[in-house]
Design an enzyme around this catalytic site. Structure first.
Site, PDB file in Angstrom:
ATOM      1  N   GLY A  10       0.832  -1.215   0.000  1.00 53.98           N
ATOM      2  CA  GLY A  10       0.000   0.000   0.000  1.00 53.98           C
ATOM      3  C   GLY A  10       0.858   1.252   0.000  1.00 53.98           C
ATOM      4  O   GLY A  10       1.462   1.599   1.011  1.00 53.98           O
ATOM      5  N   LYS A 205     -11.720   1.881  16.123  1.00 50.38           N
ATOM      6  CA  LYS A 205     -10.647   2.236  17.068  1.00 50.38           C
ATOM      7  C   LYS A 205     -11.069   1.951  18.507  1.00 50.38           C
ATOM      8  O   LYS A 205     -10.263   1.509  19.326  1.00 50.38           O
ATOM      9  CB  LYS A 205     -10.250   3.699  16.880  1.00 50.38           C
ATOM     10  CG  LYS A 205      -9.545   3.919  15.531  1.00 50.38           C
ATOM     11  CD  LYS A 205      -9.448   5.383  15.169  1.00 50.38           C
ATOM     12  CE  LYS A 205      -8.697   5.575  13.854  1.00 50.38           C
ATOM     13  NZ  LYS A 205      -8.846   6.919  13.291  1.00 50.38           N
TER      14      LYS A 205
HETATM   15  N1  HSE Z   1      -9.505   8.665   8.662  1.00 58.32           N
HETATM   16  C1  HSE Z   1      -8.815   8.599   9.897  1.00 58.32           C
HETATM   17  C2  HSE Z   1      -9.056   9.899  10.626  1.00 58.32           C
HETATM   18  C3  HSE Z   1      -7.350   8.392   9.668  1.00 58.32           C
HETATM   19  O1  HSE Z   1      -9.628  10.827  10.057  1.00 58.32           O
HETATM   20  O2  HSE Z   1      -8.697   9.985  11.793  1.00 58.32           O
HETATM   21  C4  HSE Z   1      -6.612   7.897  10.867  1.00 58.32           C
HETATM   22  O3  HSE Z   1      -7.036   6.643  11.271  1.00 58.32           O
END
Ligand code: HSE
Length: 436
Positions: A10, A205
């Site tokens: 990636g 998360k």
């Molecule tokens: N899309 C995620 C954010 C990136 O805006 O925090 C980091 O995980």
């Protein structure tokens, strides 16, 4: 000098950050680890676009097997994101005896168990500091220096895109869609930005934070999640009037053996440090029984900050590999056999203070009816505000409540919304102002 050869899957924003960091700070990394960390191969479908970083001496290929099965490569960095093909590649790398470093919270929140089990079987490590909070080293701290604690709460602003949008809505009264576009341009957003704004990325998360804090498996489906798409500038202004700011929070709490796992826009008092986390910055606030409250703060997304966390994991691995002691710590910081499945508290049972906004006709007795429906469910009003009447004879009425059960709140609002004087669906935002 020992050389650790790394393969990268990636070559997006974070991948480019990793290439830049490994080149720019190569000598420093050797000074610190006594090893040479060299990026041998990068895999991406697009190997021609200039990412603005120096790739001299690095093999660029479209074929994932060039890294997954290369016997010289001992560490795979997975920065593809999403569930597939990231999952298949991760499992193949592990099956070939390679350690896995990933920033992929979606992958681990959904397929973590399978990946950790495969890693155990093959005697390799899975490190994922970059998956939560971008550059903030919160996961290592939970597994390491804070391991002596029993945690009671974990609260986080862990999506840079949402925090950036809410900050600009608060500070400039900016328009949602326009701000989202600029977050995407800055490389903060996920490939599919609905994951950001609908709270899914934050829920991924939170799953990881809960697993690390409480040694439990969390099914993503059990995490209540609500994004920021229905937040209006009116709510942002009312929040300010009452002394609050709106943040998209990941909330994890341990309550009598049950876990609260929820993601939603939350009003927090303006004088809380969390209310001062602006833009792409993230913060995670944990409470441990011995250490008390601890807060981590830093850049939660973006090329360089996230690369910092990825490289931190590679450094950690290189040290362990040199000492010949990998798998010193299990992926979740609890011995594999000791990870349990704690029950999740149903959302209807949570207790919170609420901000409620009604859009009502300005007639005698309206307020009494609203108060009556709330009172009948045992919901007590802490304060209220009615704005000036608009041309349509309608007014926004805002009520702040004392603590109430979510179930009671929803039932009361369901009843109030049937009143003919209520002109739009009532909205509410939970308040978090009682942090231990
Ligand atoms: N899309 C995620 C954010 C990136 O805006 O925090 C980091 O995980």
């Amino acid at each position: 000098m020992e050389e650790i050869k790394v393969g990268l899957l990636g070559f997006g924003t974070i991948g480019a950050g990793v290439v830049k960091l490994l080149k720019q700070n190569s000598a420093l990394l050797t000074e610190k680890t006594g090893t040479r960390i060299s990026l041998k191969t990068i895999v991406d479908l697009d190997i021609t676009t200039d990412r603005g970083v120096d790739t001299e001496g690095i093999i660029l290929t479209r074929n994932a097997d060039d890294v997954l099965t290369d016997p010289e490569i001992s560490v795979i960095i997975e920065l593809i994101g999403g569930y597939e093909p990231a999952r298949s590649f991760a499992l193949k790398a592990i099956a070939h005896g390679k350690h896995l470093v990933t920033a992929n919270k979606a992958l681990l929140a959904v397929h973590g168990e399978e990946i950790y089990a495969a890693a155990k079987e093959n005697g390799v490590e899975v490190l994922f500091e970059a998956a939560v909070g971008g550059g903030i080293p919160v996961l290592s701290a939970i597994k390491g220096n804070m391991a002596g604690n029993r945690f009671s709460t974990v609260l986080g602003i862990v999506n840079g895109t949402c925090n950036y949008i809410l900050t600009r809505m608060t500070q400039e009264g900016a328009d949602f869609a326009e701000v989202l576009k600029s977050a995407q341009e800055m490389g903060y957003a996920e490939a599919d930005p609905t994951f950001d704004i609908e709270g899914v990325d934050t829920a991924h998360k939170l799953c990881l934070l809960l697993s690390l804090c409480f040694g439990t498996r969390i099914d993503l489906k059990d995490v209540y999640s609500e994004g920021i798409t229905s937040i209006t500038s009116e709510d942002v202004d009312f929040a300010e009037t009452f002394g609050y700011r709106i943040k998209l929070l990941a909330i994890g709490k341990m309550d009598g053996g049950k876990i609260e796992a929820r993601v939603h826009p939350t009003m927090i008092p303006i004088d809380y440090p969390l209310a001062d986390v602006h833009g792409v910055f993230n913060a995670v606030r944990l409470t441990g029984d011995f250490v008390g409250p601890v807060m981590f703060y830093g850049r939660g997304a973006g090329m360089e900050a996230t690369a910092s966390a990825v490289v931190g994991d590679i450094v950690d691995l290189s040290r362990s590999m040199c000492a010949g002691i990998t798998r010193r710590c299990a992926p979740l910081g609890y011995l594999d056999g000791n990870v349990t499945t704690l029950p999740i508290k149903p959302m209807g049972e949570i207790v919170s203070k609420y901000y409620i906004r009604f859009q009502a006709l300005d007639r005698p007795g309206v307020l009494a009816r609203i108060a009556g429906a709330l009172g009948a469910r045992g919901i007590s009003i802490a304060s209220m505000l009615q704005s000036a009447r608009s041309a349509a004879d309608e007014v926004p009425i805002v009520i702040m409540t004392h603590e109430a059960r979510e179930d009671d709140m929803r039932k009361a609002l369901g009843e109030i919304d049937t009143f003919e004087v209520i002109r739009a669906r009532s909205t509410f935002i939970r308040i978090e102002d009682n942090l231990e």
